[in-house]
Design a protein around this motif. Sequence first.
Motif, PDB file in Angstrom:
ATOM      1  N   VAL A   1      -1.089  46.854   2.047  1.00 18.57           N
ATOM      2  CA  VAL A   1      -2.097  45.784   1.918  1.00 18.57           C
ATOM      3  C   VAL A   1      -1.593  44.681   1.000  1.00 18.57           C
ATOM      4  O   VAL A   1      -1.749  43.483   1.285  1.00 18.57           O
ATOM      5  CB  VAL A   1      -3.419  46.383   1.389  1.00 18.57           C
ATOM      6  N   LEU A   2      -0.974  45.074  -0.125  1.00 19.15           N
ATOM      7  CA  LEU A   2      -0.443  44.079  -1.053  1.00 19.15           C
ATOM      8  C   LEU A   2       0.650  43.227  -0.418  1.00 19.15           C
ATOM      9  O   LEU A   2       0.711  42.007  -0.611  1.00 19.15           O
ATOM     10  CB  LEU A   2       0.096  44.778  -2.314  1.00 19.15           C
ATOM     11  N   CYS A   3       1.525  43.911   0.335  1.00 19.01           N
ATOM     12  CA  CYS A   3       2.587  43.163   1.024  1.00 19.01           C
ATOM     13  C   CYS A   3       2.001  42.187   2.031  1.00 19.01           C
ATOM     14  O   CYS A   3       2.456  41.035   2.137  1.00 19.01           O
ATOM     15  CB  CYS A   3       3.526  44.133   1.717  1.00 19.01           C
ATOM     16  N   LYS A   4       0.995  42.626   2.763  1.00 26.48           N
ATOM     17  CA  LYS A   4       0.352  41.762   3.750  1.00 26.48           C
ATOM     18  C   LYS A   4      -0.317  40.579   3.069  1.00 26.48           C
ATOM     19  O   LYS A   4      -0.212  39.423   3.513  1.00 26.48           O
ATOM     20  CB  LYS A   4      -0.681  42.594   4.536  1.00 26.48           C
ATOM     21  N   PHE A   5      -1.001  40.862   1.954  1.00 16.96           N
ATOM     22  CA  PHE A   5      -1.678  39.816   1.198  1.00 16.96           C
ATOM     23  C   PHE A   5      -0.688  38.802   0.645  1.00 16.96           C
ATOM     24  O   PHE A   5      -0.916  37.592   0.680  1.00 16.96           O
ATOM     25  CB  PHE A   5      -2.486  40.465   0.065  1.00 16.96           C
ATOM     26  N   LYS A   6       0.445  39.316   0.131  1.00 21.71           N
ATOM     27  CA  LYS A   6       1.468  38.449  -0.427  1.00 21.71           C
ATOM     28  C   LYS A   6       2.042  37.527   0.640  1.00 21.71           C
ATOM     29  O   LYS A   6       2.246  36.329   0.415  1.00 21.71           O
ATOM     30  CB  LYS A   6       2.571  39.306  -1.055  1.00 21.71           C
ATOM     31  N   ASN A   7       2.290  38.080   1.833  1.00 20.93           N
ATOM     32  CA  ASN A   7       2.826  37.273   2.935  1.00 20.93           C
ATOM     33  C   ASN A   7       1.838  36.208   3.370  1.00 20.93           C
ATOM     34  O   ASN A   7       2.208  35.073   3.702  1.00 20.93           O
ATOM     35  CB  ASN A   7       3.182  38.174   4.114  1.00 20.93           C
TER      36      ASN A   7
END
Length: 222
Positions: free
Chosen positions: A196-202
Amino acid sequence: MLYLQKANVYVNGYYKGKNMSNFSTWPNSRVDHNQSVIYISKLNISHSGVYTCYIKFNDGSSEEKHIELIMTANYSKPSVHPKNCTDQKGPCLVLCSSHGGYPKNEIIWNETALEGRPSAMMWRNVTEDKNTLLFNVSSMASFDCSTGQQQNISCSVGGVSTVLSICQHENAPENQKTVKIIAVVVAIMLIIILLVLCKFKNNIKQFFRERCGTNAENNGMI
């Protein structure tokens, strides 16, 4: 002449020039006339004892030899059956048994000086099989599990022993299972959070790219 007997019982033999057919020989014995040897096979415990071998040579001299036959049989690996051997109140009772051994022997608890020496020897029992003459042995001992600490005990007979752990917490396996399940769930949640964090960061990066590009267009930089 050569013949073998056990006490007053004739086993087998021969007398050169004489008929020995009237003598009853053991069915598990035979004579090798060429080598002057008497063989006995398929021995069991009942064959134990002292044998006498009589020899008479061609020159008329004779010789008498006494032979002691000692039979042994290994006891089976002791089987142990604990009862009430958790951290509960009350004595821990352990039954140890072994069979098919010879000569007569007894069960020994903690011969190797392990932890958890028996607080009380309940009983010992030795029985003999009338057909095979082999012995069966058993014993029960009491141990103290009130401390809640795991103990290692052993019972042995005729050099064969079995080691057993007692005074284990009854719910220990269940607790270990619960801990494993929790660890797996936590690991899965961490993976989901990272994704989720990676998706949010992207998404944030994409937003700023688009935003910066729009501003640059409006300012005539492109």
